[in-house]
Design a protein around this motif. Structure first.
Motif, short mmCIF file in Angstrom:
data_model
loop_
_atom_site.label_atom_id
_atom_site.label_comp_id
_atom_site.label_asym_id
_atom_site.label_seq_id
_atom_site.Cartn_x
_atom_site.Cartn_y
_atom_site.Cartn_z
N CYS A 105 -8.93 -1.42 0.86
CA CYS A 105 -7.77 -1.45 -0.02
C CYS A 105 -8.16 -2.09 -1.35
N VAL B 84 -5.89 -2.54 -3.88
CA VAL B 84 -4.64 -2.81 -4.61
C VAL B 84 -4.54 -4.28 -5.05
N TRP C 231 -0.54 -12.05 -2.13
CA TRP C 231 -0.03 -12.59 -0.88
C TRP C 231 -0.37 -11.72 0.32
S1 SF4 Z 1 -0.57 -5.89 1.02
FE1 SF4 Z 1 -1.47 -5.04 -0.86
S2 SF4 Z 1 -3.61 -5.74 -0.88
FE2 SF4 Z 1 -2.82 -6.02 1.22
S3 SF4 Z 1 -3.43 -4.16 2.29
FE3 SF4 Z 1 -1.34 -3.82 1.51
S4 SF4 Z 1 -1.59 -2.85 -0.48
FE4 SF4 Z 1 -3.59 -3.73 0.10
#
Ligand code: SF4
Length: 223
Positions: free
Chosen positions: A32, A34, A38
Motif C-alpha cells: 500500500c 497511500v 493512523w
Molecule cells: S489505512 Fe491507508 S495506509 Fe493503511 S492500508 Fe489502508 S489505505 Fe493503506
C-alpha cells in the motif's frame, strides 16, 4: 493475473460497515502506497522481496509482520477448504488490494457459492466482479498523494470514513458532493476508538442520518 501476494488469511467476524457480524474469511494483500498516518496495518505497506516466505510460514505467523507469500487463486481455494473455514463471505483487504486485478479471485470464490467484498481506499481502479460488495474508505490528502478516483466513488456500495476531527467530516462532505454520491450507506468510523472521535462520529451520524461503524472486532479483542 492468477496469483496474489498475501500477508494474512484468516476466518473471523467482519467488524465494520454493512456486513458487521458476518462470519468472513479475510484475505489481506501486501502492498500500500497511500500512507495514512493512523494506519493500523503498516506492516502491509512495503513489498520487500526479502519478506517473501512460504505459504506455510505466512499462515503460521503469530503476530503481525511484513512477511508475505505468493498464492494462486487455486491454492487459496484449496487452503480455505483444508482449514475447514465455515464462513461463506470473502473480504479482500490490505494494504490496498485494488493495486492488483481482483477479478479472478472474486470470480473463483463466487463460482463456489461465496459472496465477496473488497475494502479499498478508492485511490486505484477497482477491478472486481459485478457482484462484489465494494467498501470505499476514502483516504483523502494522505502522504502518498493519491487522489480519490471518481470511478471508485461511483462503484462503491458503501462509504466507510475514518473520522477524528471536523476536518475529516468536511472532507467527506466535499467528496460526496463533488462526485454526486447519494443513496448509499455512509458509515463514520472513529479513528482508534478515541472518545472525542466517537462523540464526533455519533453527533455527525445523527445530524446527517449516516451510520456508525465502531470496529466491533476491536471491542471483542479478535482479529
Ligand atoms: S489505512 Fe491507508 S495506509 Fe493503511 S492500508 Fe489502508 S489505505 Fe493503506
Amino acid at each position: 493475473m492468477n496469483q496474489y501476494k498475501i500477508n494474512e488469511l484468516f476466518e473471523t467476524i467482519q467488524g465494520e460497515g454493512s456486513y458487521t457480524g458476518q462470519p468472513s474469511i479475510f484475505i489481506r494483500l501486501q502492498g500500500c502506497p497511500v500512507g495514512c498516518a493512523w494506519c493500523d496495518t503498516k506492516q502491509t505497506w512495503e513489498i520487500e522481496p526479502s519478506d517473501e516466505v512460504s505459504q506455510n510460514m505466512m499462515l503460521a505467523k503469530v503476530k503481525e509482520t511484513s512477511q508475505w507469500a505468493v498464492m494462486t487463486v487455486e491454492q487459496i481455494l484449496v487452503l480455505v477448504k483444508e482449514k475447514g473455514f465455515q464462513a461463506k463471505h470473502i473480504v479482500i483487504t490490505g494494504g490496498e488490494p485494488c493495486m492488483v486485478d481482483l477479478m479472478p479471485l472474486c470470480q473463483a470464490f463466487e463460482l463456489q457459492g461465496y459472496s465477496t467484498q473488497v475494502e479499498t481506499s478508492g485511490t486505484f481502479d477497482i477491478r472486481v466482479s459485478d457482484q462484489c460488495w465494494v467498501t470505499v474508505s476514502p483516504k483523502i490528502n494522505m502522504r502518498g498523494g493519491y487522489p480519490i478516483l471518481k470511478s471508485a466513488m461511483i462503484r462503491a456500495n458503501e462509504i466507510k470514513h475514518p473520522v477524528a476531527t471536523e476536518q475529516h467530516v468536511d472532507d467527506l462532505k466535499k467528496l460526496l458532493t463533488e462526485h454526486g454520491i447519494k443513496n448509499i450507506p455512509i458509515y463514520l468510523q472513529p479513528i482508534s476508538q478515541k472518545n472525542r472521535a466517537t462523540e464526533l462520529a455519533i453527533a455527525t451520524c445523527i445530524a446527517n442520518n449516516w451510520r456508525l461503524s465502531v470496529q466491533v472486532h476491536k471491542f471483542l479483542g479478535i482479529e
